[in-house]
Design a protein around this motif. Structure first.
Motif, PDB file in Angstrom:
ATOM      1  N   HIS A   1     -53.280  -9.608  11.725  1.00  8.97           N
ATOM      2  CA  HIS A   1     -54.489 -10.142  12.022  1.00  8.97           C
ATOM      3  C   HIS A   1     -55.630 -10.021  10.964  1.00  8.97           C
ATOM      4  O   HIS A   1     -56.246 -10.758  10.473  1.00  8.97           O
ATOM      5  CB  HIS A   1     -55.018  -9.603  13.140  1.00  8.97           C
ATOM      6  CG  HIS A   1     -54.299 -10.432  14.609  1.00  8.97           C
ATOM      7  ND1 HIS A   1     -54.163 -11.827  14.372  1.00  8.97           N
ATOM      8  CD2 HIS A   1     -53.811  -9.979  15.634  1.00  8.97           C
ATOM      9  CE1 HIS A   1     -53.406 -12.066  15.706  1.00  8.97           C
ATOM     10  NE2 HIS A   1     -53.476 -10.915  16.276  1.00  8.97           N
TER      11      HIS A   1
ATOM     12  N   SER B   1     -54.958  -9.834  20.559  1.00 10.58           N
ATOM     13  CA  SER B   1     -56.254 -10.014  19.863  1.00 10.58           C
ATOM     14  C   SER B   1     -57.322  -8.927  20.639  1.00 10.58           C
ATOM     15  O   SER B   1     -58.107  -8.412  20.147  1.00 10.58           O
ATOM     16  CB  SER B   1     -56.918 -11.511  20.106  1.00 10.58           C
ATOM     17  OG  SER B   1     -56.460 -12.325  19.362  1.00 10.58           O
TER      18      SER B   1
ATOM     19  N   ARG C   1     -60.598 -15.467  19.011  1.00 14.62           N
ATOM     20  CA  ARG C   1     -59.312 -15.521  19.195  1.00 14.62           C
ATOM     21  C   ARG C   1     -59.142 -15.327  20.689  1.00 14.62           C
ATOM     22  O   ARG C   1     -58.168 -15.876  21.348  1.00 14.62           O
ATOM     23  CB  ARG C   1     -58.509 -14.864  18.352  1.00 14.62           C
ATOM     24  CG  ARG C   1     -58.338 -15.150  16.801  1.00 14.62           C
ATOM     25  CD  ARG C   1     -57.551 -14.384  15.958  1.00 14.62           C
ATOM     26  NE  ARG C   1     -57.482 -14.513  14.538  1.00 14.62           N
ATOM     27  CZ  ARG C   1     -56.709 -14.025  13.591  1.00 14.62           C
ATOM     28  NH1 ARG C   1     -55.790 -13.369  13.989  1.00 14.62           N
ATOM     29  NH2 ARG C   1     -56.792 -14.129  12.377  1.00 14.62           N
TER      30      ARG C   1
END
Length: 482
Positions: free
Chosen positions: A291, A434, A469
């Motif tokens: 990420h 996330s 996200r």
């Protein structure tokens, strides 16, 4: 040097079996190369046959071809074969000792049987002279090590699909063999056959369809766990596949809880959960780093130096988690877990209800599906991240339950149900990733702020991106629930 090969189907045949020519399945323009060799293989295991319990075989082969140390690890329909040169003497190479130390439960290995084989081979090549398959016809004489020699003889045919081959060819060769009377071997290996270790296979001569599905599914997950152990010791990264095997195992214990002894299932589930948490720590940090790497790529060039340091910090954190995981592999608790995996794969503690008809599985699957959809709808309508996590777990368990019961549900129906659960699982998994990444970034940011490190600014930017996200994943989950 360790190398790998993929090995496929094995068949039992009578001593008078006539091997088909295989000319009709050889690729157009290809050829068949035939040969004969004599091989002697000394098999190694612990005194308690711990390797064989996990369906691994370990041998030292001598002869004119295919010689050296060979470790075979099951994996679905195929097996991975790790090879090393024979070396000098009979001492097991340190590298291989390290690879099997987990499955051997820390015990020493020694010769347990010797097999001498007269092998006739047919190697199939395509028009570009690439090897597509190898068919071996073995006449075997086995002797069990010990004070009193026990000798047995048999014949078997093995088909190995090579790099240039495909599954269609494998099926064609198998069909030719079965038409001549060959039968798929139920022995996991030549060693299992010569030792005649009946206590290492499921103690159910006539299992019900329910029992067969349960045992077969659990055995497949045990394979993933054991293969992951060896891969970790080789320095590979099997975290994702090993964790999936554990989750499937645990989901089966939960969804079909009435079919297992409750005390034994609870104790085993707790140990699987302990190991899964170690794997989760590594996997979560891998996901976080991915990420962050994506987000760092969009930062202004002038922040490149700080961004690089951020990436280094996350990598260091991941490596610490991996060190914790690998350190656990040589501990008593982990070895006890592997011993329990071996027991559950051969003789799981099933209840009397597991002998009932298939409807007992179908009812459990329906309950799991209803539970998943209810949790998703409720969680998506709220703001509790923990509720979404529980909803994802329920969807995952429903998906795995459908996988197990697929032969009963029908292929088309099972695929549709599993696809729906998988989609929910993926969306909620993105939300969970996330949330976890944001938590990690917030901790890194606080650490950087405490040291007046300018990287705290970047951590703040990345945290904001993960928060976006998270909100998007929640919206997607709500859409699926609707």
């Amino acid at each position: 040097m360790v190398s790998t090969q993929r090995e496929r189907d094995r068949y039992e045949v009578g001593l008078e079996f006539v091997l088909p020519s295989l000319e009709d399945v050889t690729p157009d323009g290809g050829r068949i190369e035939s040969g004969t060799m004599n091989l002697t293989s000394v098999y190694y295991d612990t005194a308690d046959h711990d390797l064989l319990r996990q369906q691994l075989t370990f041998r030292r082969r001598t002869g004119k071809a295919d010689v050296g140390w060979q470790l075979k690890i099951p994996g679905g329909k195929a097996r991975t074969e790790i090879r090393m040169p024979p070396g000098e003497g009979d001492a097991v190479p340190d590298e291989l000792t390290a690879l099997i130390s987990g499955v051997a439960l820390g015990k020493p290995v020694h010769p347990v049987a010797t097999l001498t084989t007269t092998r006739r081979t047919r190697r199939l090549f395509d028009s570009e002279d690439r090897l597509v398959a190898e068919v071996t016809d073995d006449r075997v004489r086995g002797t069990v090590a010990g004070d009193r020699a026990v000798v047995s003889k048999w014949r078997e045919v093995e088909v190995e699909l090579c790099d240039a081959g495909d599954e269609k060819l494998l099926g064609k060769i198998g069909k030719r063999l079965t038409l001549r009377g060959a039968k798929p071997s139920w022995h996991p290996s030549k060693l299992g056959r010569v030792l005649n270790t009946a206590h290492l296979v499921p103690d159910r001569t006539n299992p019900t369809p329910t029992q067969a599905l349960l045992v077969g599914y659990l055995d497949a997950q045990a394979q993933a766990i054991v293969a992951g152990d060896v891969r970790l010791r080789r320095g590979r990264d099997p975290v994702r596949s090993t964790r999936a095997g554990i989750r499937r195992f645990r989901s089966t214990l939960r969804v079909f809880e009435r079919l297992f002894d409750p005390t034994a299932a609870a104790e085993f589930d707790a140990e699987l959960s302990w190991y899964e948490n170690l794997l989760d720590d590594v996997r979560d940090r891998q996901v976080h780093r991915t990420h962050v790497a994506d987000a760092l790529a969009g930062l202004p060039p002038e922040l490149g130096t700080v961004a690089s340091r951020v990436g280094d910090d996350l990598l260091a954190d991941e490596r610490r988690s991996l060190q914790d995981l690998t350190a656990a592999l040589d501990g008593d608790r982990y070895r006890a877990l592997l011993a329990a995996v071996a027991r559950w794969r051969t003789n799981p503690p099933l209840t009397a209800e597991a002998a009932d008809g298939p409807t007992v599985l179908e009812r459990a699957v329906r309950r799991a599906e209803r539970k998943a959809l209810t949790r998703v709808a409720t969680a998506a309508a709220g703001t509790d991240d923990e509720a979404l996590y529980r909803a994802r777990t329920a969807a995952e368990r429903a998906r795995y339950a459908v996988e197990l019961a697929a032969p009963l549900l029908g292929t088309k129906s099972a695929k549709k149900k599993a696809a729906k659960c998988k989609k929910i699982q993926q969306v909620l998994g993105e939300h969970q990733d996330s949330v976890a990444a944001a938590t990690t970034l917030r901790a890194f940011g606080a650490r950087a702020g405490a040291t007046s490190d300018e990287s705290g600014f970047i951590f703040g930017l990345l945290y904001a991106e993960e928060s976006k996200r998270t909100r998007q994943a929640r919206k997607d989950a709500a859409a699926l629930a609707g």
